[in-house]
Write a protein that holds these residues in place. Sequence first.
Motif, short mmCIF file in Angstrom:
data_model
loop_
_atom_site.label_atom_id
_atom_site.label_comp_id
_atom_site.label_asym_id
_atom_site.label_seq_id
_atom_site.Cartn_x
_atom_site.Cartn_y
_atom_site.Cartn_z
N GLU A 13 94.44 -12.15 8.60
CA GLU A 13 93.43 -13.14 10.46
C GLU A 13 94.31 -13.34 11.00
O GLU A 13 94.11 -12.97 12.18
CB GLU A 13 92.82 -14.12 9.35
N ASN A 63 79.34 -14.48 8.33
CA ASN A 63 79.23 -15.72 8.45
C ASN A 63 77.79 -16.43 8.05
O ASN A 63 77.51 -17.27 7.58
CB ASN A 63 78.87 -16.01 9.65
N ALA A 64 76.77 -15.34 8.00
CA ALA A 64 75.40 -16.07 7.95
C ALA A 64 75.03 -15.38 6.68
O ALA A 64 74.62 -16.44 6.14
CB ALA A 64 74.39 -14.30 8.60
N LYS A 95 77.64 -16.06 4.24
CA LYS A 95 78.15 -17.33 3.88
C LYS A 95 77.90 -18.12 3.93
O LYS A 95 77.86 -19.49 2.81
CB LYS A 95 79.92 -17.21 4.76
N TYR A 96 77.32 -18.94 4.96
CA TYR A 96 76.68 -19.89 5.10
C TYR A 96 75.34 -20.06 4.67
O TYR A 96 74.76 -21.08 5.64
CB TYR A 96 77.03 -20.51 6.70
N MET A 118 72.26 -23.01 7.17
CA MET A 118 72.35 -23.88 6.98
C MET A 118 72.10 -24.55 8.06
O MET A 118 72.19 -25.98 8.38
CB MET A 118 73.49 -24.43 6.20
N PHE A 164 87.84 -24.22 14.36
CA PHE A 164 87.25 -25.11 13.65
C PHE A 164 86.17 -24.46 12.65
O PHE A 164 85.62 -23.44 12.65
CB PHE A 164 86.44 -25.54 15.19
N ALA A 190 83.04 -26.25 10.72
CA ALA A 190 81.73 -27.91 10.37
C ALA A 190 82.31 -28.65 9.46
O ALA A 190 82.60 -27.66 8.53
CB ALA A 190 80.53 -26.79 10.73
N SER A 238 80.29 -26.92 6.39
CA SER A 238 80.86 -25.42 5.89
C SER A 238 82.36 -25.94 5.02
O SER A 238 82.37 -25.24 3.81
CB SER A 238 80.86 -24.81 6.95
N SER A 257 89.10 -19.94 7.32
CA SER A 257 90.41 -20.82 8.11
C SER A 257 89.68 -21.04 9.19
O SER A 257 90.67 -21.53 9.93
CB SER A 257 91.33 -19.97 8.53
N GLY A 258 88.66 -20.97 9.97
CA GLY A 258 87.66 -21.10 11.12
C GLY A 258 88.66 -20.12 12.08
O GLY A 258 88.57 -20.94 13.31
N GLY A 298 87.58 -16.74 12.56
CA GLY A 298 86.99 -15.29 13.00
C GLY A 298 85.81 -15.70 14.28
O GLY A 298 85.76 -14.80 14.71
N SER A 333 70.19 -20.19 12.28
CA SER A 333 70.70 -19.60 13.35
C SER A 333 70.97 -18.66 14.28
O SER A 333 70.73 -17.59 13.32
CB SER A 333 72.83 -20.19 13.80
N1 LIG Z 1 76.08 -18.61 10.75
C1 LIG Z 1 75.92 -19.83 10.39
N2 LIG Z 1 75.69 -20.91 9.62
C2 LIG Z 1 76.36 -22.09 10.13
N3 LIG Z 1 77.45 -22.47 9.93
C3 LIG Z 1 78.12 -21.55 10.65
C4 LIG Z 1 77.36 -19.73 11.16
N4 LIG Z 1 78.49 -19.32 11.54
C5 LIG Z 1 79.58 -20.27 12.13
N5 LIG Z 1 78.98 -21.54 11.58
C6 LIG Z 1 80.30 -22.60 11.33
O1 LIG Z 1 81.54 -22.40 12.58
C7 LIG Z 1 82.63 -22.59 12.03
C8 LIG Z 1 83.52 -21.88 12.57
O2 LIG Z 1 83.10 -20.13 12.24
P1 LIG Z 1 84.48 -19.05 12.43
O3 LIG Z 1 83.52 -18.06 11.57
O4 LIG Z 1 84.70 -19.03 13.17
O5 LIG Z 1 85.26 -19.79 10.64
P2 LIG Z 1 84.96 -19.45 9.26
O6 LIG Z 1 84.51 -18.62 8.92
O7 LIG Z 1 84.89 -21.04 8.41
O8 LIG Z 1 86.61 -19.12 8.75
P3 LIG Z 1 86.88 -17.54 8.86
O9 LIG Z 1 85.84 -16.65 9.72
O10 LIG Z 1 88.35 -17.36 9.76
O11 LIG Z 1 87.05 -16.64 7.09
C9 LIG Z 1 82.54 -21.75 10.84
O12 LIG Z 1 82.98 -22.93 9.42
C10 LIG Z 1 81.00 -23.12 10.22
O13 LIG Z 1 80.90 -24.62 10.26
#
Ligand SMILES: Nc1ncnc2c1ncn2[C@@H]1O[C@H](COP(=O)(O)OP(=O)(O)OP(=O)(O)O)[C@@H](O)[C@H]1O
Length: 352
Positions: A175, A247-248, A250-251, A279, A294, A296, A299, A307-308, A310, A335
């Motif tokens: 990444e 992300n959807a 994962k969170y 969430m 970044f 949150a 998360s 690693s923030g 994406g 979201s």
């Molecule tokens: N669908 C979502 N619901 C809740 N929080 C989200 C969502 N998408 C992103 N976030 C928040 O935004 C932050 C940044 O997202 P990003 O995809 O850049 O990084 P990541 O998912 O933590 O890591 P990576 O994608 O590098 O594996 C996440 O850590 C999370 O806190």
Amino acid sequence: MRKQLIRILLVFFTALALLIAFTLNKVVQKEEQVFFVYLILLVIIIVSMLRLFMWARDKVMIPMDKLKESIKAVSEGDFNHILDLDGADEISEVCQDFEKLRIHLKENIEDREKVDRENRELIGNISHDLKTPITAIKGYAEGILDGVVTTPEEQKKYLMTIHNKAVDMTNLIDELTYYTKIDTNRIPYRFDKISPVEFFYDCVEDVGLDLESRGFIFTHSVDVDSDVVVIADVVQLAKVVNNIINNAVKYMDKTPGKIDISLRDDRDFVKFEITDNGMGIEAADIPKIFDRFFRADASRNTGTGGSGIGLSIVKKIIEDHGGKIWANSKVGVGSTFSFILRKYQEAELSDE
Ligand SMILES: Nc1ncnc2c1ncn2[C@@H]1O[C@H](COP(=O)(O)OP(=O)(O)OP(=O)(O)O)[C@@H](O)[C@H]1O
Ligand SMILES: [Mg+2]
């Protein structure tokens, strides 16, 4: 400067006075008239001198003093010293040009400081993100070497964890490599005219089955004509959609998790929207989620990993397509990530 100007003015007006006096001597006949004319002359000369001095002070001396002060400040590294001068004369224009130069230099320095700061953060984050799996790998390997785990089942479990941590590290490095390349424009885009509707259905097919097999309720809808065209790199655009959907997933903190994707017509644009009932994101965090590294706090606590990077990749890809991306979210509710791409319009040939 001031003294020189006064000297020049004195010499100039003395010469003028002498010249007029000499001429008057020849023209005016009566003695009493001569005195009177000299008096008027003296008053005129003093008033003119004063006016000329005031003009020179306002238009030359004050602007030059300000310019000197500003040059001194900038040469000493103070780029916040504002040179505030209106006016359309040459000296004011020079001052205004210098002010533009100062602003330009200030912005350059701020940009450089920002890049330096980001690089420092980047190194800090990479070290932290690599250290975590390495520590785990070391711990589990020592467990095996020290004979703490003896049964083959336990050993297999430890080895599996070591393997998973190594996979995490590889993903992170991949990444990061991708991010560095895209950030420095070393990923060549292959832009083509594509149908957003076709692209949308390809994505639905790609992710739909997988999401449903994992227990998600997946819905989709399209409201765009099938002949609409956008200029895009499908491979990179698919990365955008996958990242947002990952992300959807994962969170997600609810059962069943719901994910909806839609494609809407938005005048000169087409708008993709991906909504989840996960969430959600704190209002204060929303402007930061597209920043590199970044995550949150909520998360970080989920233990989902990541690693923030994406969303920073997602944003870069959309902006490289001339589009815009943003998010709306409510903690505990979910979201919505939206991005728009401009429709492509063939240049109409006029009959003229
Ligand atoms: N669908 C979502 N619901 C809740 N929080 C989200 C969502 N998408 C992103 N976030 C928040 O935004 C932050 C940044 O997202 P990003 O995809 O850049 O990084 P990541 O998912 O933590 O890591 P990576 O994608 O590098 O594996 C996440 O850590 C999370 O806190
Ligand atoms: Mg992510």
